[in-house]
Design an enzyme around this catalytic site. Structure first.
Site, PDB file in Angstrom:
ATOM      1  N   SER A 274       0.833  -1.198   0.000  1.00  0.00           N
ATOM      2  CA  SER A 274       0.000   0.000   0.000  1.00  0.00           C
ATOM      3  C   SER A 274       0.870   1.250   0.000  1.00  0.00           C
ATOM      4  CB  SER A 274      -0.943  -0.045   1.208  1.00  0.00           C
ATOM      5  OG  SER A 274      -1.947   0.927   1.111  1.00  0.00           O
ATOM      6  N   ASP A 333      -9.104  -4.797  -5.828  1.00  0.00           N
ATOM      7  CA  ASP A 333      -8.612  -3.844  -4.825  1.00  0.00           C
ATOM      8  C   ASP A 333      -8.669  -2.428  -5.385  1.00  0.00           C
ATOM      9  OD1 ASP A 333      -7.290  -2.387  -2.930  1.00  0.00           O
ATOM     10  OD2 ASP A 333      -5.504  -3.640  -2.872  1.00  0.00           O
ATOM     11  N   HIS A 405      -7.727  -5.549   0.232  1.00  0.00           N
ATOM     12  CA  HIS A 405      -6.479  -4.780   0.279  1.00  0.00           C
ATOM     13  C   HIS A 405      -5.490  -5.322   1.316  1.00  0.00           C
ATOM     14  CE1 HIS A 405      -3.951  -1.321  -0.520  1.00  0.00           C
ATOM     15  NE2 HIS A 405      -3.970  -0.959   0.749  1.00  0.00           N
TER      16      HIS A 405
END
Length: 460
Positions: A274, A333, A405
């Site tokens: 991320s 995602d 995610h």
């Protein structure tokens, strides 16, 4: 007041996720038929990965033993040839290395202290000499040489504490024994995802600004997201003996390690999840742009669930500098499509103002095909996509924002090709955890509002 309710982090295995309200019935409902996918998608068996073709450097005899073939083929696995013939279908040697570097990123989460009552809150729970041992991976073959901290130069109203540095990852180097196994001395840097209010606010700073990391050649056309650049370059200026910026810490330590092992065969591997993947990409660009390493040293980024970081000029410059990036992406995602869901590299005339992904994409997707005689659904599909744009309806078609995610979900999708039912059970575990922390209906609606603000902010 608004800042107090802005984006909270779940104190569990999905620590980098925002709490969103959801309908549990939606998660356990029967699987829906998915729209047809491009013909380029190929199935990979769940019990084992079947290789139907081999690149010239990876013979069947070598692939049969992963540990034995890595010293001979590590350059291909690190992206020397942009992973040609290794992704479609997924090569088992590459698969093992993706999982291995993913576990190094998971170690960041396992070692990160999210207990507000702890004296090490928002820092690493362990000393660097014992970190791998404490997270249950003492035989990983790497030694931590430095902890890395990140500072967001952002003020939050009604927050007592100032913007201070928080632990974001570590630098490690392979041991002598591991060098024999992998074929070179590997300098590794890993980053966790978003975890603090300041980091969430930085993520929302989705406008582009010039990177200007090389003072001798600023290249104003090369632009990156302001928030990521803020996290990478900000330091504790309001603290007398504060830490330098994340950039200063990393360049200093990597320079030291390059000098120390200058007579050995080296690789530099950066991995993050991320927000952490964005920092990894900025670091890779920085190392290459300022000429920190020799041209012969492979510089590779393994990006898990990474958002878009810069504009088209940034992408082109990374490719010119030889930065190798493998993006591991869950097709469901939404974070991987931000910022710039609408304004991206499809707008060729707006190269400076539009976001673009860097590198090669390995897309993981749940696809339901025809059921066999035992009524079992198909396995996870893996495909290599070189998309030039994103379907907005696909972006909004998300089964479970809490799970898609998560870093652990990514690892489960890669290793052993788990079935949908296994991921569904993981989702039910998340539901149980959310019930335990008692999210009120009022708070849930606040997160709905915040979610829409995030979407509207990042969509351009």
């Amino acid at each position: 007041m608004a800042s107090k309710v802005l984006l909270n982090v779940i104190n569990n295995s999905c620590m980098n996720l925002v709490k969103f309200p959801f309908n549990p019935a939606m998660i356990v409902s029967p699987e829906k038929l998915y729209p047809s996918r491009p013909n380029t998608i190929k199935k990979i068996s769940c019990s084992s990965v079947t290789i139907t073709s081999f690149p010239s450097s990876l013979s069947p005899a070598r692939v049969s033993s992963n540990s034995a073939s890595l010293p001979l083929n590590w350059r291909d696995v690190q992206g020397l040839n942009n992973w040609e013939n290794l992704i479609q279908p997924l090569n088992p040697l590459l698969q093992c290395e993706i999982i291995r570097y993913g576990k190094f990123v998971t170690a960041c989460y396992d070692a990160f202290d999210l207990n507000p009552n702890s004296s090490r809150y928002l820092n690493c729970k362990y000393g660097k000499n014992r970190m791998f041992l404490e997270v249950g991976w003492g035989d990983c073959g790497y030694e931590v040489t430095k902890y890395v901290y990140v500072t967001a130069d952002i003020s939050i109203p009604m927050q007592d504490a100032c913007s201070c540095a928080r632990w974001v990852g570590y630098v490690a180097v392979s041991s002598d024994e591991e060098v024999k196994r992998i074929g070179r001395r590997d300098i590794l840097v890993t980053f966790r995802g978003t975890a603090t209010y300041h980091e969430w606010l930085a993520n929302l700073m989705s406008s582009l600004c010039p990177a200007r990391l090389d003072p001798n050649n600023p290249k104003p056309e090369v632009m990156v997201e302001c928030g990521f650049l803020n996290l990478y370059t900000s330091s504790e200026t309001n603290v007398r003996f504060g830490l330098g910026s994340c950039r200063e810490q990393l360049l200093s330590e990597i320079s030291r390690l390059l000098r120390k092992y200058k007579n050995e065969e080296l690789s530099i591997t950066l991995a993050g999840h991320s927000m952490g993947s964005s920092l990894a990409l900025l670091l890779a660009y920085d190392i290459a742009e300022v000429g920190l390493k020799q041209h012969s040293i492979l510089l590779t980024v393994f990006s898990f669930a990474g958002p878009q970081v810069g504009n088209v000029h940034f992408k082109e410059r990374c490719e010119e500098l030889g930065v190798k990036v493998l993006r591991i992406v869950n097709a469901n995602d939404p974070i991987t499509k931000l910022p710039g869901v609408v304004f991206n590299e499809t707008f060729i005339a707006w190269k400076s103002a539009c976001y673009a992904h860097v590198g090669i994409e390995l897309a993981l997707d749940y696809l339901k095909t025809y059921e066999d005689d035992t009524n079992e659904t198909s396995d996870i599909m893996i495909d290599k996509r070189m998309k030039k744009g994103v379907d907005l309806m696909d972006f909004l078609n998300i089964d479970d924002i809490l799970c898609v995610h998560d870093m652990q979900t990514y690892l489960e999708m890669i290793k052993n090709c788990p079935r949908r039912s296994k991921i569904r059970r993981k989702k039910m575990d998340l539901i149980k955890k959310l019930k335990e922390i008692n999210i009120s209906i009022l708070a849930a609606w606040k997160y709905v509002v915040i979610a829409w603000i995030v979407l509207l902010t990042m969509i351009v």
